[in-house]
Design a protein around this motif. Sequence first.
Motif, PDB file in Angstrom:
ATOM      1  N   ALA A  31       0.815  -1.218   0.000  1.00 17.27           N
ATOM      2  CA  ALA A  31       0.000   0.000   0.000  1.00 17.27           C
ATOM      3  C   ALA A  31       0.846   1.265   0.000  1.00 17.27           C
ATOM      4  N   GLY A  32       2.023   1.226   0.622  1.00 15.08           N
ATOM      5  CA  GLY A  32       2.844   2.419   0.719  1.00 15.08           C
ATOM      6  C   GLY A  32       3.872   2.572  -0.380  1.00 15.08           C
ATOM      7  N   ASN A  33       3.926   1.628  -1.305  1.00 14.75           N
ATOM      8  CA  ASN A  33       4.929   1.713  -2.366  1.00 14.75           C
ATOM      9  C   ASN A  33       4.632   2.865  -3.320  1.00 14.75           C
ATOM     10  N   TYR A  34       5.696   3.510  -3.784  1.00 16.06           N
ATOM     11  CA  TYR A  34       5.640   4.640  -4.704  1.00 16.06           C
ATOM     12  C   TYR A  34       4.960   5.820  -4.010  1.00 16.06           C
ATOM     13  N   GLY A  35       3.730   6.146  -4.354  1.00 18.95           N
ATOM     14  CA  GLY A  35       3.052   7.290  -3.754  1.00 18.95           C
ATOM     15  C   GLY A  35       1.566   7.219  -4.045  1.00 18.95           C
ATOM     16  N   LEU A  36       0.878   8.345  -3.842  1.00 17.61           N
ATOM     17  CA  LEU A  36      -0.559   8.415  -4.101  1.00 17.61           C
ATOM     18  C   LEU A  36      -0.820   8.755  -5.560  1.00 17.61           C
ATOM     19  N   THR A  37      -1.985   8.377  -6.044  1.00 14.12           N
ATOM     20  CA  THR A  37      -2.409   8.804  -7.376  1.00 14.12           C
ATOM     21  C   THR A  37      -2.871  10.257  -7.305  1.00 14.12           C
ATOM     22  N   ALA A  38      -3.058  10.857  -8.473  1.00 15.56           N
ATOM     23  CA  ALA A  38      -3.568  12.227  -8.509  1.00 15.56           C
ATOM     24  C   ALA A  38      -4.936  12.309  -7.858  1.00 15.56           C
ATOM     25  N   ASP A  39      -5.792  11.323  -8.108  1.00 15.76           N
ATOM     26  CA  ASP A  39      -7.131  11.331  -7.505  1.00 15.76           C
ATOM     27  C   ASP A  39      -7.052  11.257  -5.986  1.00 15.76           C
ATOM     28  N   GLU A  40      -6.162  10.413  -5.468  1.00 13.20           N
ATOM     29  CA  GLU A  40      -6.028  10.294  -4.017  1.00 13.20           C
ATOM     30  C   GLU A  40      -5.530  11.595  -3.395  1.00 13.20           C
ATOM     31  N   PHE A 335      -2.006 -17.334 -13.016  1.00 16.83           N
ATOM     32  CA  PHE A 335      -2.631 -16.114 -13.512  1.00 16.83           C
ATOM     33  C   PHE A 335      -2.875 -15.113 -12.385  1.00 16.83           C
ATOM     34  N   ALA A 336      -3.163 -15.600 -11.181  1.00 17.04           N
ATOM     35  CA  ALA A 336      -3.346 -14.694 -10.052  1.00 17.04           C
ATOM     36  C   ALA A 336      -2.048 -13.964  -9.731  1.00 17.04           C
ATOM     37  N   ALA A 337      -0.932 -14.690  -9.774  1.00 21.25           N
ATOM     38  CA  ALA A 337       0.365 -14.068  -9.504  1.00 21.25           C
ATOM     39  C   ALA A 337       0.681 -12.999 -10.545  1.00 21.25           C
ATOM     40  N   VAL A 338       0.398 -13.299 -11.803  1.00 23.69           N
ATOM     41  CA  VAL A 338       0.619 -12.313 -12.863  1.00 23.69           C
ATOM     42  C   VAL A 338      -0.243 -11.078 -12.635  1.00 23.69           C
ATOM     43  N   GLN A 339      -1.496 -11.313 -12.241  1.00 23.34           N
ATOM     44  CA  GLN A 339      -2.414 -10.199 -12.006  1.00 23.34           C
ATOM     45  C   GLN A 339      -1.920  -9.307 -10.871  1.00 23.34           C
ATOM     46  N   VAL A 340      -1.375  -9.905  -9.835  1.00 24.93           N
ATOM     47  CA  VAL A 340      -0.856  -9.138  -8.700  1.00 24.93           C
ATOM     48  C   VAL A 340       0.323  -8.278  -9.141  1.00 24.93           C
ATOM     49  N   VAL A 341       1.240  -8.864  -9.889  1.00 21.69           N
ATOM     50  CA  VAL A 341       2.429  -8.124 -10.327  1.00 21.69           C
ATOM     51  C   VAL A 341       2.050  -6.985 -11.264  1.00 21.69           C
ATOM     52  N   VAL A 342       1.067  -7.221 -12.131  1.00 20.91           N
ATOM     53  CA  VAL A 342       0.656  -6.202 -13.092  1.00 20.91           C
ATOM     54  C   VAL A 342      -0.102  -5.066 -12.412  1.00 20.91           C
ATOM     55  N   THR A 343      -0.916  -5.391 -11.406  1.00 25.89           N
ATOM     56  CA  THR A 343      -1.825  -4.404 -10.821  1.00 25.89           C
ATOM     57  C   THR A 343      -1.215  -3.653  -9.646  1.00 25.89           C
ATOM     58  N   LEU A 344      -0.486  -4.343  -8.784  1.00 25.53           N
ATOM     59  CA  LEU A 344       0.045  -3.722  -7.570  1.00 25.53           C
ATOM     60  C   LEU A 344       1.492  -3.280  -7.771  1.00 25.53           C
ATOM     61  N   PRO A 345       1.964  -2.299  -7.012  1.00 23.35           N
ATOM     62  CA  PRO A 345       3.355  -1.836  -7.124  1.00 23.35           C
ATOM     63  C   PRO A 345       4.318  -2.786  -6.420  1.00 23.35           C
ATOM     64  N   VAL A 346       4.444  -3.979  -6.980  1.00 21.39           N
ATOM     65  CA  VAL A 346       5.282  -5.012  -6.376  1.00 21.39           C
ATOM     66  C   VAL A 346       6.757  -4.781  -6.707  1.00 21.39           C
ATOM     67  N   LEU A 347       7.018  -4.370  -7.938  1.00 29.52           N
ATOM     68  CA  LEU A 347       8.401  -4.220  -8.393  1.00 29.52           C
ATOM     69  C   LEU A 347       9.017  -2.906  -7.902  1.00 29.52           C
ATOM     70  N   PRO A 348      10.326  -2.847  -7.764  1.00 30.75           N
ATOM     71  CA  PRO A 348      10.968  -1.566  -7.472  1.00 30.75           C
ATOM     72  C   PRO A 348      10.609  -0.546  -8.551  1.00 30.75           C
ATOM     73  N   ALA A 349      10.553   0.722  -8.162  1.00 34.55           N
ATOM     74  CA  ALA A 349      10.102   1.757  -9.090  1.00 34.55           C
ATOM     75  C   ALA A 349      10.938   1.793 -10.366  1.00 34.55           C
ATOM     76  N   ARG A 350      12.249   1.582 -10.239  1.00 30.12           N
ATOM     77  CA  ARG A 350      13.110   1.639 -11.417  1.00 30.12           C
ATOM     78  C   ARG A 350      12.816   0.490 -12.380  1.00 30.12           C
ATOM     79  N   VAL A 351      12.449  -0.647 -11.834  1.00 32.06           N
ATOM     80  CA  VAL A 351      12.084  -1.780 -12.691  1.00 32.06           C
ATOM     81  C   VAL A 351      10.732  -1.516 -13.342  1.00 32.06           C
ATOM     82  N   PHE A 352       9.776  -1.017 -12.550  1.00 31.33           N
ATOM     83  CA  PHE A 352       8.459  -0.715 -13.098  1.00 31.33           C
ATOM     84  C   PHE A 352       8.559   0.305 -14.227  1.00 31.33           C
TER      85      PHE A 352
END
Length: 495
Positions: A31-40, A335-352
């Motif tokens: 939840a705390g990875n990266y930052g907030l969206t513009a909407d948030e 497929f669930a694991a792929v969905q998590v990686v694609v949707t959530l900020p799991v990777l380091p920002a530089r990798v993302f």
Amino acid sequence: MATRGGTAVAPAWRPVAVVAGLFAALVFPFAGNYGLTADELYFRMLGDDPRWGYFDQPPLAPLLAKAGSVLFGDTVWGIRAPALLCGIAIVVLAALITAELGGGPRAQVLSAAAAGTSGMVLAMSHFLLTNSPDLVAWCAVALFAVRALQRGDGRWWLAAGITCGVATYAKYVVLLLPVTLLVALLVVGPRRELRSPWPWAGAGLTLVISAPNLVYQAVNGWPQLVMARALSDGVWTDGLMFPLDVAILAGPVVAAIMVVGLAGVLRRPRWRPVRALGAAYLLGTALVLAVAPSGIDYTEGYLVPLIAAGCVLVDEWLTQGRKRVPAAVSLFAVFAAVQVVVTLPVLPARVFAQYPASSLTTETIGWEGLVGQVKDAYAALPAGERSRAVVLTRNFGEAGALHWMRDDRPLPRIHSGHNELYFNGPPPDTADVVIAVGVAEDRLAQDFRECTVFARIDNGLDLATTEQGRAISVCRGPKAPWAELWPGYRLIGPY
């Protein structure tokens, strides 16, 4: 629990609670990875000034952002805590709908897991969006409708009406569900429901509860209609891409389960009382395709109940062969694991930044650097100019970031013409020095006697965002009073 179809079973509370706990354990650490969206960031600003409504949205999402910051801390985690609670509620509601349709413990667990690993639920549980409480409401209304239809107990329509009324304070689109459901009841039945007073009593409760919201719109000239027109001028997609959009939204495996559920609801004899639920989805989709083909999120509320129905059928298929279970679990897990990686900020920002798979996640990167650059621009002003300076941002994301991160180093008052922020008014006429963030350079050249670009916004990752490369300009000497200039900085539409 007697039902017309004789299908409902008791909820499997313990295993479903375990799935909900695992879901929370999956989402919360990121939840705390990266930052907030513009909407948030925008919600956080609006939450400091609670009202019955705002120009571009109802009040619930800003109130949730404020509640999260007060109860859990004014941090990324705190502001997003309400979103996680919404996600947990959706997971549980999916299992309850499955139980109502006759799914046993395994089907309920499958339903909770499928809903929880779908892209839409993961996104709404991580990011605080207007869709977060909205999807909870859609699932609750669907559950109450299924209970009313399956059990023959019209009193559940009252619960549905109350939920719809409250949900209008998140998004008005929730009203699409009861409207299409009533039309579907007329077309596919059971029509006797429409002769009962209960659905109409529920509709009356919706109107009563949502009345302050509607009054706000009427008194303020129906600003939501203005906003809707602005949104309709946005990016439109070909309606032929809608099935692919659904597959992306839910995830391939979960989308397949949803299709199975839709077919089952429409064709299965023992689900005849709830056939209107499937017909409502088809009708709602047709309306969206006809009016706003790009508005796929307007139909996502239909999907979780259909996923719940599909899990009943998938569970029955699994019982027909022991070898099917390991294969199905393996496929689902991948497929669930792929969905998590694609949707959530799991990777380091530089990798993302090298593989930006999510536009929402992309939005969360670079705010700290932007704020630092604006603070540097302010610090570089001569001491005599700082008291006369203001910050002018192009959009609410920039304004929200500066508003949130200004504490360690001072900044002047922040102004923006984007949506609700426009009504906070222009800078005072004494403000003859402006630090303009992201504002079009030709507009500034037209309105000021002198403008220089102090820096270009740079997130440090070479990631293409809405802000990347835009100018941070220092302008002096407005050519007209701010009351005359201000309409030129009004921006209506999404971030």
